[in-house]
Design a protein around this motif. Structure first.
Motif, PDB file in Angstrom:
ATOM      1  N   LEU A 211       0.845  -1.335   0.001  1.00  0.00           N
ATOM      2  CA  LEU A 211      -0.115   0.141  -0.035  1.00  0.00           C
ATOM      3  C   LEU A 211       0.913   1.214  -0.085  1.00  0.00           C
ATOM      4  O   LEU A 211       1.716   1.336   0.999  1.00  0.00           O
ATOM      5  CB  LEU A 211      -0.922   0.035   1.355  1.00  0.00           C
ATOM      6  CG  LEU A 211      -1.743  -1.195   1.288  1.00  0.00           C
ATOM      7  CD1 LEU A 211      -2.766  -1.042   2.679  1.00  0.00           C
ATOM      8  CD2 LEU A 211      -2.596  -1.498   0.143  1.00  0.00           C
TER       9      LEU A 211
ATOM     10  N   ASN B 196      -4.371   7.887   2.587  1.00  0.00           N
ATOM     11  CA  ASN B 196      -4.704   7.531   1.213  1.00  0.00           C
ATOM     12  C   ASN B 196      -4.952   9.134   0.763  1.00  0.00           C
ATOM     13  O   ASN B 196      -4.677   9.664  -0.221  1.00  0.00           O
ATOM     14  CB  ASN B 196      -5.892   6.619   0.988  1.00  0.00           C
ATOM     15  CG  ASN B 196      -5.570   5.346   0.794  1.00  0.00           C
ATOM     16  OD1 ASN B 196      -4.284   5.065   0.616  1.00  0.00           O
ATOM     17  ND2 ASN B 196      -6.534   4.549   0.851  1.00  0.00           N
TER      18      ASN B 196
ATOM     19  N   LEU C 232      -6.145   3.672  -6.530  1.00  0.00           N
ATOM     20  CA  LEU C 232      -5.839   2.517  -5.862  1.00  0.00           C
ATOM     21  C   LEU C 232      -6.530   1.328  -5.880  1.00  0.00           C
ATOM     22  O   LEU C 232      -6.681   0.642  -4.842  1.00  0.00           O
ATOM     23  CB  LEU C 232      -6.051   3.236  -4.348  1.00  0.00           C
ATOM     24  CG  LEU C 232      -5.270   4.604  -4.090  1.00  0.00           C
ATOM     25  CD1 LEU C 232      -5.850   5.259  -2.634  1.00  0.00           C
ATOM     26  CD2 LEU C 232      -3.828   4.237  -3.876  1.00  0.00           C
TER      27      LEU C 232
ATOM     28  N   GLU D   7      -4.660  -1.488  -5.017  1.00  0.00           N
ATOM     29  CA  GLU D   7      -4.044  -1.833  -3.627  1.00  0.00           C
ATOM     30  C   GLU D   7      -5.557  -2.278  -3.087  1.00  0.00           C
ATOM     31  O   GLU D   7      -5.189  -3.083  -2.069  1.00  0.00           O
ATOM     32  CB  GLU D   7      -3.642  -0.259  -3.064  1.00  0.00           C
ATOM     33  CG  GLU D   7      -2.566   0.068  -3.911  1.00  0.00           C
ATOM     34  CD  GLU D   7      -1.994   1.591  -2.916  1.00  0.00           C
ATOM     35  OE1 GLU D   7      -2.459   1.649  -1.815  1.00  0.00           O
ATOM     36  OE2 GLU D   7      -0.778   1.437  -3.409  1.00  0.00           O
TER      37      GLU D   7
END
Lengths: 303, 376
Positions: A99, B11, B276, B279
């Motif tokens: 991540l 994020n 993302l 992810e």
């Protein structure tokens, strides 16, 4: 961690329907024992990743069963699978899949927290594993600040954090250079042997065979009965011995990916003959040959 | 901090430009709603400032009249005595009232013109900054801002009610966006109306221990031909009239603000989720339950909206401090109800904005991590 056995029985995976249907895996059977390192090799598109995905409960098989210590994963709904993936499997992927917004410590600890660990305990355990893997000085680094080998070690730490019985690795050395790739493989072997975990690796990388207890060859979605691989002494490409262009010299057979490589090889022999060094060439060529794997229909044959 | 908030926050902070656009967009949209509410609240308060600061507990008007704006109340002068006789009334004083234009120099504006008796203790100016608070014959007390803009001061003459009055006092807090309040002697006002023994309103102060509500009810049953309200109810009726007149504008601007805010947050959260996607697929592959991923997306949308909301409140508060200093007769007042409404709108925006990304995640196949190749 429990010593679990993964049992794959007559598994088929088909994508699409009718005339456009593609069968990626055909009637494959395989059993993984505790502490065993199994390497599944095969050409691109042979179904390796699909098989690994089914073994890791990421994909449902079209037919057949996959049992983890007696529990039929293939019968469970998608909703029931995440806890099993979280606690029983550790995944390692070619692209690391870290991540990007989290530090490496947080990347690893997060997976423990998802499995129910308290934050403090998760961070302590993640710190311990990362330190053991040589990343103790980089705990607060973002993944983008790490080298490929370091990223893969973080991925391994993440795979280990919940003490899984099985580690599933998809092309774990593909994005790494030779030295780092070897390092990662030795690490996986140590994990398997010292910690009693089973490791299933899917790879094109022949160097991995050195650490494997068992090597299987998957082609067209099936394990081939017997397959012998060797290396073209000219270009270094892995070739299937039975299908390769070959030449025999002094009682030894040499295999090539193409006639071009064979001609080049013979040309070198002729020129070395004139120089009186023919035997040295043959010795050099022989040293790079790799007789790889003999697979069996049920996936139990060893190298 | 939980795993959800940690990942959501990181994020968000990962792409600061996207975060700035998201928060800025929400702030702008919510400011649109909040500032408009504040303007109408401020205007409403300005318009009812005279009622609120009158010093009366109860207002008595001609039957059917519930406010000041755009109405005329006309009652017999004897009504004052009739009201004064009601049990619980400590004081009853009449005023005359009309809306008239007031001009001086190039400045022209509307004014509530109030006719005050010489000894009035209610209904007069409450913040005189220059001159007298009780205009003598031929004199007027007017709003200072109007006087400044018109370039007049004490001793100058301003026309009202069809004649000129000499400015004898200047007051603060008696101007709004649409009008100001001017005070003239009761007799001068009555004379301009032909000397009729009539009044517009009776301002009543309740005796000690008498509640305004009970007194209003008692006057209403004791005196014929009048409409009686407490000062609070009278002010509310005045404010409601203003809001009713502008309700459609507020609704339209609220909808525009909501849609703009929703579009901005939805787009930025969607783009962030899309960026993302792999992810999120990884997390699914590792066994993160869908609920966790939904919460991360919701938290991201929520944090953007909360930050946007805080920024909107700060911007509106700054506007409310700056605007009155520009010379415009406009006060912005941020009401608690407006904050609650905008916060609720923000919460709805966050929830709706997260729907699309959540749908996207729900459909995300965890096997994506094994099939696609992007190095991280």
């Amino acid at each position: 961690m429990n010593a679990l056995t993964l049992d794959v029985r007559n598994v088929t995976k088909r994508y699409g329907d009718g005339e456009t249907a593609v069968t990626a895996v055909r009637d494959v059977s395989l059993a993984i024992q505790p502490s065993e390192i199994v390497l599944i090799m095969g050409p691109s598109g042979s179904g390796k990743t699909t098989l690994l995905s089914m073994m890791g409960a990421l994909l449902h098989p079209t037919a057949g069963t996959i049992r983890l210590d007696g529990t039929a994963l293939s019968d469970l709904s998608e909703r029931q699978l995440p806890p099993i993936r979280l606690r029983q499997f550790g995944f390692i992927f070619q692209d690391f899949n870290l991540l990007s917004a989290l530090s490496i410590l947080e990347n690893v600890a997060l997976v423990a927290e998802l499995a129910g660990s308290k934050r403090k305990a998760a961070r302590e355990k993640a710190t311990a594993i990362l330190t053991e893997l040589g990343l103790g000085a980089r705990l607060d680094f973002l993944p983008e600040k790490l080298s490929g080998g370091e990223k893969q070690r973080v991925a391994i730490a993440r795979a280990l954090i919940n003490d899984p019985a099985l580690i599933l690795a998809d092309e774990p050395t593909a994005n790494l250079d030779s030295k780092i790739g070897h390092e990662i493989m030795r690490l996986l072997r140590r994990i398997a042997k010292e910690q009693g975990r089973s490791v299933v690796i899917v790879s094109h990388d022949q160097r991995i065979r050195d650490i494997a207890d068992r090597v299987l060859w998957l082609e067209d979605g099936r394990f081939k009965d017997v397959i012998t691989m060797t290396t073209d002494p000219v270009c270094g490409m892995t070739v299937e011995r039975d299908r390769a262009v070959s030449v025999e010299r002094d009682g030894e057979a040499f295999y090539f990916c193409s006639k071009g490589c064979r001609e080049e090889f013979l040309g070198r022999l002729r020129s070395e003959d004139m120089g009186g060094c023919r035997s040295a060439v043959l010795q050099r060529a022989g040293s790079v040959f790799a007789h790889l794997a003999s697979g069996a229909r049920d996936g139990h044959a060893s190298d | 901090m939980s795993a959800t908030w940690l990942l959501a926050r990181r994020n968000l902070l990962r792409s600061r430009a996207r975060l700035a656009v998201s928060i800025g967009g929400v702030a702008l949209a919510l400011t649109l709603v909040l500032a408009l509410d504040a303007i109408f609240e401020g205007v409403g308060r300005q318009l009812t400032a005279y009622v609120d600061r009158s010093g009366a507990d109860v207002w008595v008007a001609q039957s059917g009249v519930r406010n000041l704006h755009m109405v005329a109340s006309w009652m017999p002068a004897a009504t004052t005595d009739a009201v004064a006789d009601v049990d619980g009334v400590a004081l009853a004083e009449p005023i005359l009232y009309t809306t008239d234009s007031m001009s001086a120099g190039d400045e022209r504006g509307w004014a509530y013109v109030i006719g005050l008796t010489p000894d009035a203790s209610m209904g007069g100016p409450w913040d005189v900054v220059e001159g007298t608070d009780r205009p003598g014959p031929g004199e007027a007390v007017i709003d200072r801002r109007f006087a400044q803009r018109a370039g007049v001061g004490l001793g100058d003459r301003v026309p009202m009610l069809g004649r000129e009055f000499r400015v004898a006092g200047l007051t603060e807090g008696t101007a709004s966006l649409v009008n100001s309040v001017a005070f003239v002697p009761f007799d001068d006002f009555a004379a301009r109306r032909g000397g009729e023994p009539a009044i517009s309103y009776v301002l009543v102060r309740a005796s000690a221990g008498t509640s305004p509500d009970a007194l209003a009810e008692r006057i209403g049953t004791s005196v014929d031909g009048v409409a009686v309200q407490t000062t609070a109810a009278f002010g509310l009726a005045e404010r409601k009239l203003v809001l009713d007149m502008s309700g459609d504008v507020i609704s339209i601007m609220n909808v525009i603000g909501f849609v703009v805010g929703l579009a901005v947050v939805a787009l930025t959260v969607y783009i962030a989720t899309l960026a993302l996607r792999r992810e999120y697929g990884s997390l699914k592959a590792f066994g993160a339950p869908d609920g966790y991923l939904y919460r991360v997306v919701l938290a991201q949308a929520g944090m953007s909206v909360v930050a946007g909301f805080v920024a909107a409140v700060a911007i509106t508060a700054a506007l409310s401090a700056i605007v009155p200093r520009t010379g415009v007769n406009l006060d912005l007042a941020i009401a608690g109800a407006s904050l609650v409404k905008v916060a609720a709108v923000a919460a709805v925006i966050a929830a709706l904005a997260a729907l699309l990304p959540i749908h996207q995640i729900a459909r995300l196949d965890p096997v994506i991590v094994a099939r696609e190749g992007v190095s991280t």
